[in-house]
Design a protein around this motif. Structure first.
Motif, PDB file in Angstrom:
ATOM      1  N   ASN A   1       0.463   9.555  -4.486  1.00 28.19           N
ATOM      2  CA  ASN A   1       1.041   8.775  -3.386  1.00 28.19           C
ATOM      3  C   ASN A   1       2.402   8.150  -3.707  1.00 28.19           C
ATOM      4  O   ASN A   1       2.939   7.404  -2.884  1.00 28.19           O
ATOM      5  CB  ASN A   1       0.070   7.690  -2.903  1.00 28.19           C
ATOM      6  CG  ASN A   1      -1.216   8.280  -2.353  1.00 28.19           C
ATOM      7  OD1 ASN A   1      -1.179   9.276  -1.634  1.00 28.19           O
ATOM      8  ND2 ASN A   1      -2.352   7.699  -2.708  1.00 28.19           N
TER       9      ASN A   1
ATOM     10  N   GLN B   1      -9.366  -1.884  -1.556  1.00 29.98           N
ATOM     11  CA  GLN B   1      -8.843  -2.367  -2.830  1.00 29.98           C
ATOM     12  C   GLN B   1      -9.678  -3.520  -3.380  1.00 29.98           C
ATOM     13  O   GLN B   1      -9.974  -4.495  -2.684  1.00 29.98           O
ATOM     14  CB  GLN B   1      -7.401  -2.854  -2.658  1.00 29.98           C
ATOM     15  CG  GLN B   1      -6.760  -3.398  -3.923  1.00 29.98           C
ATOM     16  CD  GLN B   1      -6.487  -2.297  -4.927  1.00 29.98           C
ATOM     17  OE1 GLN B   1      -5.891  -1.280  -4.582  1.00 29.98           O
ATOM     18  NE2 GLN B   1      -6.909  -2.483  -6.159  1.00 29.98           N
TER      19      GLN B   1
ATOM     20  N   LYS C   1      -5.604   8.418   2.445  1.00 33.69           N
ATOM     21  CA  LYS C   1      -4.702   7.963   3.496  1.00 33.69           C
ATOM     22  C   LYS C   1      -3.293   7.689   2.977  1.00 33.69           C
ATOM     23  O   LYS C   1      -2.443   7.203   3.706  1.00 33.69           O
ATOM     24  CB  LYS C   1      -5.266   6.706   4.153  1.00 33.69           C
ATOM     25  CG  LYS C   1      -6.585   6.933   4.882  1.00 33.69           C
ATOM     26  CD  LYS C   1      -7.077   5.641   5.522  1.00 33.69           C
ATOM     27  CE  LYS C   1      -8.386   5.866   6.271  1.00 33.69           C
ATOM     28  NZ  LYS C   1      -8.885   4.593   6.876  1.00 33.69           N
TER      29      LYS C   1
ATOM     30  N   THR D   1      -3.418   2.302  -5.025  1.00 29.10           N
ATOM     31  CA  THR D   1      -4.530   1.443  -5.426  1.00 29.10           C
ATOM     32  C   THR D   1      -4.116   0.475  -6.533  1.00 29.10           C
ATOM     33  O   THR D   1      -4.956  -0.081  -7.225  1.00 29.10           O
ATOM     34  CB  THR D   1      -5.753   2.266  -5.860  1.00 29.10           C
ATOM     35  OG1 THR D   1      -5.423   3.023  -7.036  1.00 29.10           O
ATOM     36  CG2 THR D   1      -6.204   3.212  -4.762  1.00 29.10           C
TER      37      THR D   1
ATOM     38  N   LEU E   1       0.785  -1.227   0.000  1.00 28.18           N
ATOM     39  CA  LEU E   1       0.000   0.000   0.000  1.00 28.18           C
ATOM     40  C   LEU E   1       0.821   1.283   0.000  1.00 28.18           C
ATOM     41  O   LEU E   1       0.355   2.315  -0.466  1.00 28.18           O
ATOM     42  CB  LEU E   1      -0.918   0.020   1.231  1.00 28.18           C
ATOM     43  CG  LEU E   1      -2.085  -0.968   1.225  1.00 28.18           C
ATOM     44  CD1 LEU E   1      -2.738  -1.024   2.593  1.00 28.18           C
ATOM     45  CD2 LEU E   1      -3.103  -0.581   0.160  1.00 28.18           C
ATOM     46  N   ARG E   2       2.044   1.221   0.496  1.00 28.06           N
ATOM     47  CA  ARG E   2       2.761   2.482   0.717  1.00 28.06           C
ATOM     48  C   ARG E   2       4.164   2.544   0.129  1.00 28.06           C
ATOM     49  O   ARG E   2       4.820   3.562   0.270  1.00 28.06           O
ATOM     50  CB  ARG E   2       2.887   2.738   2.225  1.00 28.06           C
ATOM     51  CG  ARG E   2       1.607   3.062   2.940  1.00 28.06           C
ATOM     52  CD  ARG E   2       1.916   3.515   4.357  1.00 28.06           C
ATOM     53  NE  ARG E   2       0.748   3.721   5.184  1.00 28.06           N
ATOM     54  CZ  ARG E   2       0.041   4.843   5.238  1.00 28.06           C
ATOM     55  NH1 ARG E   2       0.390   5.866   4.491  1.00 28.06           N
ATOM     56  NH2 ARG E   2      -1.007   4.953   6.032  1.00 28.06           N
TER      57      ARG E   2
ATOM     58  N   ARG F   1      -8.083  -2.224   4.679  1.00 27.41           N
ATOM     59  CA  ARG F   1      -7.516  -0.903   4.958  1.00 27.41           C
ATOM     60  C   ARG F   1      -7.820   0.116   3.870  1.00 27.41           C
ATOM     61  O   ARG F   1      -8.017   1.300   4.161  1.00 27.41           O
ATOM     62  CB  ARG F   1      -6.001  -1.021   5.153  1.00 27.41           C
ATOM     63  CG  ARG F   1      -5.620  -1.731   6.449  1.00 27.41           C
ATOM     64  CD  ARG F   1      -4.132  -1.997   6.532  1.00 27.41           C
ATOM     65  NE  ARG F   1      -3.346  -0.778   6.606  1.00 27.41           N
ATOM     66  CZ  ARG F   1      -2.016  -0.762   6.682  1.00 27.41           C
ATOM     67  NH1 ARG F   1      -1.335  -1.911   6.696  1.00 27.41           N
ATOM     68  NH2 ARG F   1      -1.365   0.376   6.753  1.00 27.41           N
ATOM     69  N   SER F   2      -7.826  -0.313   2.616  1.00 32.47           N
ATOM     70  CA  SER F   2      -7.922   0.650   1.517  1.00 32.47           C
ATOM     71  C   SER F   2      -9.151   0.484   0.637  1.00 32.47           C
ATOM     72  O   SER F   2      -9.411   1.337  -0.221  1.00 32.47           O
ATOM     73  CB  SER F   2      -6.681   0.543   0.636  1.00 32.47           C
ATOM     74  OG  SER F   2      -6.677  -0.696  -0.078  1.00 32.47           O
TER      75      SER F   2
ATOM     76  N   VAL G   1      -5.149  -5.635   2.930  1.00 36.19           N
ATOM     77  CA  VAL G   1      -5.108  -4.541   1.955  1.00 36.19           C
ATOM     78  C   VAL G   1      -6.517  -4.050   1.647  1.00 36.19           C
ATOM     79  O   VAL G   1      -6.794  -2.839   1.644  1.00 36.19           O
ATOM     80  CB  VAL G   1      -4.391  -4.994   0.669  1.00 36.19           C
ATOM     81  CG1 VAL G   1      -4.610  -3.991  -0.465  1.00 36.19           C
ATOM     82  CG2 VAL G   1      -2.901  -5.172   0.918  1.00 36.19           C
ATOM     83  N   THR G   2      -7.427  -4.972   1.390  1.00 37.04           N
ATOM     84  CA  THR G   2      -8.806  -4.597   1.074  1.00 37.04           C
ATOM     85  C   THR G   2      -9.484  -3.940   2.265  1.00 37.04           C
ATOM     86  O   THR G   2     -10.219  -2.951   2.118  1.00 37.04           O
ATOM     87  CB  THR G   2      -9.604  -5.835   0.629  1.00 37.04           C
ATOM     88  OG1 THR G   2      -8.990  -6.390  -0.530  1.00 37.04           O
ATOM     89  CG2 THR G   2     -11.042  -5.471   0.295  1.00 37.04           C
TER      90      THR G   2
ATOM     91  N   TYR H   1      -2.608   5.621   0.468  1.00 44.10           N
ATOM     92  CA  TYR H   1      -2.487   4.251  -0.016  1.00 44.10           C
ATOM     93  C   TYR H   1      -2.472   4.213  -1.542  1.00 44.10           C
ATOM     94  O   TYR H   1      -3.246   4.905  -2.209  1.00 44.10           O
ATOM     95  CB  TYR H   1      -3.667   3.401   0.462  1.00 44.10           C
ATOM     96  CG  TYR H   1      -3.745   3.190   1.951  1.00 44.10           C
ATOM     97  CD1 TYR H   1      -2.590   3.072   2.723  1.00 44.10           C
ATOM     98  CD2 TYR H   1      -4.972   3.099   2.587  1.00 44.10           C
ATOM     99  CE1 TYR H   1      -2.665   2.872   4.097  1.00 44.10           C
ATOM    100  CE2 TYR H   1      -5.061   2.892   3.964  1.00 44.10           C
ATOM    101  CZ  TYR H   1      -3.909   2.788   4.706  1.00 44.10           C
ATOM    102  OH  TYR H   1      -3.982   2.580   6.058  1.00 44.10           O
TER     103      TYR H   1
END
Length: 396
Positions: free
Chosen positions: A202, A313, A211, A215, A43-44, A310-311, A307-308, A213
């Motif tokens: 990002n 996705q 946030k 995608t 994500l980051r 938190r974001s 991942v899904t 993240y």
């Protein structure tokens, strides 16, 4: 005495029963830690530095000697940038072991690469701006709903009649920088087109969205669509999209129906070691770091869930193998057989799914987005021929 063996067996059974919950808990902890770590990277991931190593340089005439290491021993071409106060840049040819050193010939040199200098050495060859190649460019920004994305614009050279109305939009990958694609700039210039080296939300140096993240190609596609608008507003009539690693997923995400019609026509797509299936890539990464296959599968599955969660996705939206039947544009695809970041099986599957559209180059011995380094002249010729063909209306 006759009862002792039975007692020992009973004791071992009790110990196993007691140990089982602890083993289960330990396994779950490994899965949890691995998934959280994997999700954070997914994500980051970003860095301000182009990957390379800093080593002392020995020089005799047109030959350079470098300490042997993973980067300096890499197959094909590398670049060298001496640390200030020395100024210069050199492109070095293939390496040969000379004891504990690697000997490479100087192929190109700008400025001075002195004996004894401490220098940055990298298979990405360049770590600066187009000026490092002696190419005139302009810093610009691509305006998007989440902010202005920095970009380099290299105007058309006019060397090929009829190509000056075309812009090649170059998109770097996950955790990458625009400089990683400067190796290909001379070839792009020879096509006579303009080029725009962009970044996306990002990523390093770009605006933060939400946030922060990534995608994985989905929303980043909107930033490349904005680059197409930039191209139209600056007088370009058509474009070619060129993506590296995750950048490949981004440019393929641009092709989705909901993004069309484009601000200007897109004539073709170039892909260098693209991420085509993120689920398979996450699993591959777990196995790459030595996890047993079953454990790697559990970590990968939980990573996707994290991942899904938190974001938000949706992995289906960035599954380009599933989207392959809908593609309509001609493509050129490179992937290295030694790629440990993205499994080459993904490129194999895409090429097999659309042989009518895709010109596929499976580069023996190449690492991730290092296909150019193995044989720069061959890669450049393939790229130039592809651009010429799609601008003339041809297909593979």
């Amino acid at each position: 005495m006759s009862h002792l063996p039975s007692a020992f067996r009973h004791l071992r059974t009790i110990r196993k029963r007691r140990a089982l919950p602890w083993l289960t808990l330990g396994y779950a902890a490994v899965v949890l830690v691995g998934a959280l770590f994997g999700a954070e990277i997914t994500l980051r991931s970003k860095t301000r530095w182009v990957k390379g190593v800093f080593v002392p340089v020995g020089r005799r005439g047109n030959e350079v000697y470098l300490p042997a290491g993973a980067e300096t021993l890499s197959r094909g071409v590398v670049g060298v940038v001496p640390i200030r106060p020395n100024r210069g840049h050199a492109v070095l040819g293939g390496g040969k072991l000379a004891g504990t050193l690697v000997r490479r010939a100087v192929l190109q040199e700008r400025g001075v690469l002195p004996n004894g200098a401490l220098a940055w050495v990298s298979t990405f060859v360049y770590n600066g701006t187009p000026a490092q190649l002696g190419v005139a460019y302009e810093d610009t920004v691509v305006s998007t709903p989440v902010g202005d994305m920095p970009a380099w614009h290299i105007p058309p050279t006019g060397t090929v009649p009829g190509h000056a109305d075309t812009l090649v939009i170059v998109v770097h990958g996950h955790g990458g920088q625009r400089a990683q694609a400067l190796r290909m700039l001379p070839a792009l210039q020879r096509t006579g087109t303009g080029s725009l080296f962009v970044t996306f939300r990002n990523a390093h140096g770009a605006p933060r969205a939400g946030k922060g993240y990534l995608t994985l190609g989905d929303q980043e596609a909107e930033d490349v669509l904005a680059a197409l608008t930039w191209a139209r507003d600056h007088g370009y009539k058509r474009a070619v999209l060129y993506g590296f690693s995750m950048g490949g997923n981004i440019v393929l995400s641009v092709l989705r129906d909901r993004h069309q019609p484009f601000p200007i026509p897109v004539q073709g797509v170039a892909l260098d070691c693209p991420v085509l299936d993120w689920r398979a890539t996450i699993l591959w990464q777990g196995q790459r770091f030595g996890l047993p296959r079953l454990l790697a599968r559990h970590v990968a599955t939980f990573t996707q869930w994290v991942v899904t969660k938190r974001s938000g996705q949706d992995f289906d939206t960035v599954d380009q193998l599933r989207a392959a039947p809908k593609f309509t544009l001609p493509m050129i695809l490179w992937h290295g057989t030694r790629d440990r970041t993205i499994p080459i099986s993904q490129a194999d599957a895409l090429a097999a799914a659309r042989p009518d559209l895709i010109e596929y180059h499976r580069v023996e011995g190449a690492k991730h987005i290092r296909c150019w380094n193995i044989d720069p002249e061959k890669y450049d010729a393939q790229l130039e021929a592809f651009v010429g063909r799609v601008l003339a209306g041809g297909t593979p």
